[in-house]
Design a protein around this motif. Structure first.
Motif, mmCIF file in Angstrom:
data_model
loop_
_atom_site.group_PDB
_atom_site.id
_atom_site.type_symbol
_atom_site.label_atom_id
_atom_site.label_comp_id
_atom_site.label_asym_id
_atom_site.label_seq_id
_atom_site.Cartn_x
_atom_site.Cartn_y
_atom_site.Cartn_z
ATOM 1 N N TYR A 190 16.775 -32.758 -2.399
ATOM 2 C CA TYR A 190 16.507 -31.670 -3.354
ATOM 3 C C TYR A 190 15.726 -32.188 -4.552
ATOM 4 N N GLU A 237 21.672 -29.118 -7.570
ATOM 5 C CA GLU A 237 21.512 -28.005 -6.642
ATOM 6 C C GLU A 237 22.864 -27.550 -6.110
ATOM 7 N N ASP A 249 18.690 -24.138 -7.820
ATOM 8 C CA ASP A 249 18.162 -25.411 -8.314
ATOM 9 C C ASP A 249 18.194 -25.406 -9.828
ATOM 10 N N HIS A 293 21.781 -30.033 1.562
ATOM 11 C CA HIS A 293 20.909 -30.255 0.409
ATOM 12 C C HIS A 293 19.641 -31.003 0.811
#
Length: 109
Positions: A27, A48, A103, A19
């Motif tokens: 993220y 995410e 996302d 991530h």
């Protein structure tokens, strides 16, 4: 969608799976940098899910990515929970693998 596409492409080109990007960007930072506005909102959240599979196999399909996320309690909560309303998906193929990034976000006034 731009953040998800960029992350899938970055993971594929740099051969990692995480991530946090190879450059150390989370993220949350990535989604904001790609234009998910947070100013002017009383609350906001992002999440995410990522997945990869060997290209040319059933494991590298969107159906299997979602199936794998649904079989994981943490990823399942992300997909089915009411915390998110916005979604962007990115898929990229390179180095014999297909990388999927989902996302998610939600903002409220």
């Amino acid at each position: 969608m731009s953040a998800a596409r960029a992350h899938s492409r970055d993971m594929a080109h740099r051969s990692y799976f995480a991530h946090t990007s190879a450059a150390g960007q989370t993220y949350v930072q990535r989604v904001i940098d790609f234009g998910y506005e947070t100013t002017g909102w009383a609350r906001w959240t992002v999440g995410e899910n990522i997945y990869n599979g060997r290209a040319g196999t059933l494991m590298a399909t969107a159906q299997v990515a979602v199936m794998r996320w649904m079989s994981s309690p943490i990823h399942r909560r992300v997909l089915l929970g009411s915390a998110y309303r916005d979604a962007g998906i990115g898929v990229h193929y390179d180095g014999g693998k297909r990388y999927f990034t989902l996302d998610l976000g939600r903002r409220a006034r």
